[in-house]
Design an enzyme around this catalytic site. Structure first.
Site, PDB file in Angstrom:
ATOM      1  N   TYR A  40       6.282  59.942  79.710  1.00 53.53           N
ATOM      2  CA  TYR A  40       5.819  58.612  79.311  1.00 53.53           C
ATOM      3  C   TYR A  40       6.881  57.882  78.492  1.00 53.53           C
ATOM      4  O   TYR A  40       6.580  57.259  77.484  1.00 53.53           O
ATOM      5  CB  TYR A  40       4.521  58.738  78.514  1.00 53.53           C
ATOM      6  CG  TYR A  40       3.346  59.158  79.367  1.00 53.53           C
ATOM      7  CD1 TYR A  40       2.625  58.223  80.101  1.00 53.53           C
ATOM      8  CD2 TYR A  40       2.960  60.487  79.455  1.00 53.53           C
ATOM      9  CE1 TYR A  40       1.552  58.599  80.898  1.00 53.53           C
ATOM     10  CE2 TYR A  40       1.896  60.884  80.244  1.00 53.53           C
ATOM     11  CZ  TYR A  40       1.193  59.929  80.963  1.00 53.53           C
ATOM     12  OH  TYR A  40       0.125  60.313  81.750  1.00 53.53           O
ATOM     13  N   ASP A  55      -7.689  64.697  77.438  1.00 56.24           N
ATOM     14  CA  ASP A  55      -7.934  63.260  77.372  1.00 56.24           C
ATOM     15  C   ASP A  55      -8.812  62.785  78.529  1.00 56.24           C
ATOM     16  O   ASP A  55      -8.427  61.919  79.316  1.00 56.24           O
ATOM     17  CB  ASP A  55      -6.598  62.511  77.369  1.00 56.24           C
ATOM     18  CG  ASP A  55      -6.786  61.003  77.217  1.00 56.24           C
ATOM     19  OD1 ASP A  55      -7.740  60.593  76.538  1.00 56.24           O
ATOM     20  OD2 ASP A  55      -5.992  60.253  77.796  1.00 56.24           O
ATOM     21  N   GLU A  77       2.730  62.605  86.299  1.00 55.21           N
ATOM     22  CA  GLU A  77       2.135  61.564  85.467  1.00 55.21           C
ATOM     23  C   GLU A  77       3.237  60.659  84.945  1.00 55.21           C
ATOM     24  O   GLU A  77       4.265  61.132  84.458  1.00 55.21           O
ATOM     25  CB  GLU A  77       1.359  62.140  84.266  1.00 55.21           C
ATOM     26  CG  GLU A  77       0.066  62.851  84.621  1.00 55.21           C
ATOM     27  CD  GLU A  77      -0.740  63.255  83.394  1.00 55.21           C
ATOM     28  OE1 GLU A  77      -0.583  62.590  82.336  1.00 55.21           O
ATOM     29  OE2 GLU A  77      -1.511  64.222  83.488  1.00 55.21           O
ATOM     30  N   GLU A  88      -0.062  70.513  81.136  1.00 53.15           N
ATOM     31  CA  GLU A  88       0.343  70.229  79.757  1.00 53.15           C
ATOM     32  C   GLU A  88      -0.039  71.349  78.786  1.00 53.15           C
ATOM     33  O   GLU A  88      -0.607  71.111  77.719  1.00 53.15           O
ATOM     34  CB  GLU A  88      -0.214  68.880  79.290  1.00 53.15           C
ATOM     35  CG  GLU A  88       0.359  67.704  80.061  1.00 53.15           C
ATOM     36  CD  GLU A  88       0.002  66.362  79.458  1.00 53.15           C
ATOM     37  OE1 GLU A  88      -0.863  66.301  78.562  1.00 53.15           O
ATOM     38  OE2 GLU A  88       0.590  65.353  79.886  1.00 53.15           O
TER      39      GLU A  88
END
Length: 599
Positions: free
Chosen positions: A475, A165, A512, A419
């Site tokens: 998240y 991303d 993150e 990730e």
């Protein structure tokens, strides 16, 4: 092997920067090699600044999104060429792969777009004008680091599709140097440290190139130029009484002068800053010089308007000033090693760095940010088209990163991936030798880690035991239970309770957590994308972090808004920054400033 030392000039060495406007040419049909553009010169070139990405310099989509071969060319002037000297050209990076030519002759090639490329040109360079040419390529595949794919459109043009991303910026992103060294020269050095009562012991190793039997001597001086220690020989130890330690946000740098002599004649000299400090994981804490430190800071990107990923001192200076203002002490080089100047500045400022190899995209998902954040992924290593080649490229990147960055006191850990797919036996078998290699290569034996997304859950992840401390990207409240922070908190704590049972006494760092936020949007009650929601989301995360004593760091995602590919979940890029892309604080930045002042 040519030296990877950062270029310096002194009475022996010459380091000539070649930055500026180069000649440039896209090569969509890949015809440059067949037509010998390296030998004949680029046909109908345009000008292109170096260093910089090329994508954001144009006003057309075709140039911005270009995928394939492209060429750079410039003139290099050598006033004289002596037979007792060696010459090389050194690129801070060329994304993602390149071949280097001087006067039409191939001098070197490199795979990987985020670490130095050095090509020896002794024997190719001549007095006067020389033509330096670079053939580069920015295509992605499932054996490249980072990973991705290329789609060919009906009109025959190519489109890169990264499994990540951030925008696939390409070009010559960092400075280019012509380097002149003596035939017998200092090639590399490494230092490591041991603290004793009232003293520090500096272990060192110096490598030379070019053969010969020259003698090595070392002198360590303090800020005032006073001698702190000296030694002789290619490896050994120096004892520094009552040392000034390099501390977090309170840096102290000595100068190490390495001299190569023969029969009393100076053959070569190299000066480098040295910060004396130790890093260790003890009792569930990350310790610098034996003292626990809580990591506060960011995941970042080398990303700015117009420059793209190109290094610029003014942008870097502004970033450091913003990080100091907010009270940070650490950042992760997500998701690739940064320009060396970032580390030099961190050494001077006392910032800590988790240095990350470009091991991103190792999960087959074109929307990795959403699929990974929600815990949806599939296998990768079991059906990679050539997992052995991928592994070789990955290991080469790990080796080059550690070779380049091992002497920076700011670097406190190595991150092997971000990730990635970690839930299969094939993933464990792929990563285990990379972790072992990192530990073997680093003389300072820094901690080694990797960054786990939601799929890498406590009950499924097979790779967390490889790590000295565990990094999590989570998240809850954004990709998971977005808009319902109470439910997000419940799910978050449920996972953390599982980690507490699975990995007791292992430090965790959140690398993150964040929400996309428009700095123009305010709404009460809050809604996703509003400034108010970003603050409420962060406060929920803080409550969870503070509940678990094994959480030893929080690196928000992201420092600043950054460019991504186009998509319905991105509004001209990723807007999770605590600062806007032009480095102005969003309102949540003030909450971090207050919190970190007390941490």
């Amino acid at each position: 092997m040519m030296s990877e030392l950062y270029p310096v000039s002194n009475e022996i060495r010459l380091a000539q920067r070649l930055d500026g406007l180069w000649r440039f040419r896209f090569d969509p049909r890949g015809e440059g090699m067949a037509e010998d553009w390296a030998g004949r010169g680029l046909p109908d070139p345009i000008s292109m600044p170096v260093p910089a990405s090329f994508a954001d310099l144009f006003t057309g989509a075709a140039q911005r999104d270009y995928c394939g071969d492209f060429w750079y060319e410039t003139d290099v002037f050598a006033q004289e060429v002596r037979p007792d000297e060696r010459y090389s050209v050194r690129f801070g990076s060329v994304t993602h792969r390149c071949r280097i030519f001087l006067n039409g002759e191939l001098a070197g090639e490199h795979e990987g777009g985020f670490l130095p490329v050095t090509a020896e040109v002794t024997g190719l360079i001549r007095p006067g004008r020389n033509r330096l040419t670079v053939l580069a390529n920015n295509e992605l595949n499932e054996t490249s680091i980072p990973a991705g794919a290329v789609r060919t459109k009906p009109d025959g043009t190519k489109a890169a599709q990264g499994y990540f991303d951030f925008f696939n910026y390409a070009g010559i992103h960092r400075s280019v140097w012509l380097v002149r060294t003596p035939a017998e020269a200092i090639a590399d050095y490494s230092v490591s440290f041991r603290l004793e009562e009232g003293a520090a012991v500096v272990s060192y190793c110096v490598e030379t190139e070019g053969g010969g039997d020259g003698q090595i001597s070392l002198l360590l001086t303090d800020r005032e130029g006073r001698e702190a220690a000296r030694a002789g020989g290619r490896q050994g130890e120096m004892r520094v009484p009552h040392p000034h330690l390099w501390q977090v946000r309170n840096a102290y740098l000595y100068t190490l002068t390495i001299r190569l002599t023969k029969d009393g004649k100076l053959l070569d000299r190299y000066d480098a800053p040295v910060g004396i400090r130790t890093v260790a994981i003890e009792d569930g804490r990350i310790r610098v010089n034996g003292q626990p430190v809580y990591l506060k800071g960011f995941g970042k990107h080398e990303d700015s308007e117009i420059l793209g990923r190109g290094f610029n001192y003014a942008v870097a200076k502004r970033d450091y000033e913003c990080m100091k203002w907010i009270g940070a002490n650490c950042f992760r080089t997500s998701h690739y090693p940064y320009a060396e100047e970032w580390y030099q500045m961190a050494d001077q400022e006392g910032f800590l760095i988790i240095d990350e190899v470009p091991g991103v995209g190792l999960m087959r998902s074109f929307a990795n940010f959403a699929a990974a954040g929600a815990g949806k992924s599939n296998g990768f290593f079991g059906d990679c088209p050539d997992v052995e080649l991928l592994g070789r490229n990955h290991r080469a990147a790990v080796e080059e990163m550690i070779l380049r960055d091992r002497n920076h006191p700011s670097v406190i850990a190595w991150s092997i991936f971000n990730e990635a797919e970690t839930t299969t036996p094939a993933a464990h078998d792929y990563f285990a030798p990379l972790f072992a290699a990192a530990r073997q290569l680093d003389p300072q034996k820094r901690p080694v880690t990797g960054v786990l997304e939601k799929t890498s859950s406590p009950e499924k992840c097979r790779c967390w035991p490889l790590m000295d401390f565990i990094c999590l990207n989570r998240y809850y409240g954004w990709y998971i239970s977005g808009g319902d922070l109470e439910e997000a908190r419940r799910q978050f704590e449920e996972e953390m309770d599982q980690w507490a049972e699975k990995a007791p006494n292992v430090p965790f760092v959140f690398t993150e957590f964040g929400t996309d936020t428009l700095d123009s949007l305010h709404k009460l009650p809050s809604v996703m994308w509003s400034q108010e929601y970003q603050q409420e989301y962060m406060e929920m995360n803080f409550r969870v972090f503070d509940r678990y004593p094994f959480v030893q760091g929080e690196l928000a995602w992201n420092f600043a808004d950054f460019q991504t590919g186009q998509g319905i979940m991105r509004v001209n890029g990723n807007k999770k920054g605590l600062f806007s892309r032009n480095r102005q604080p969003k309102e949540a930045a003030w909450a971090f400033r207050r919190r970190w002042a007390q941490k």
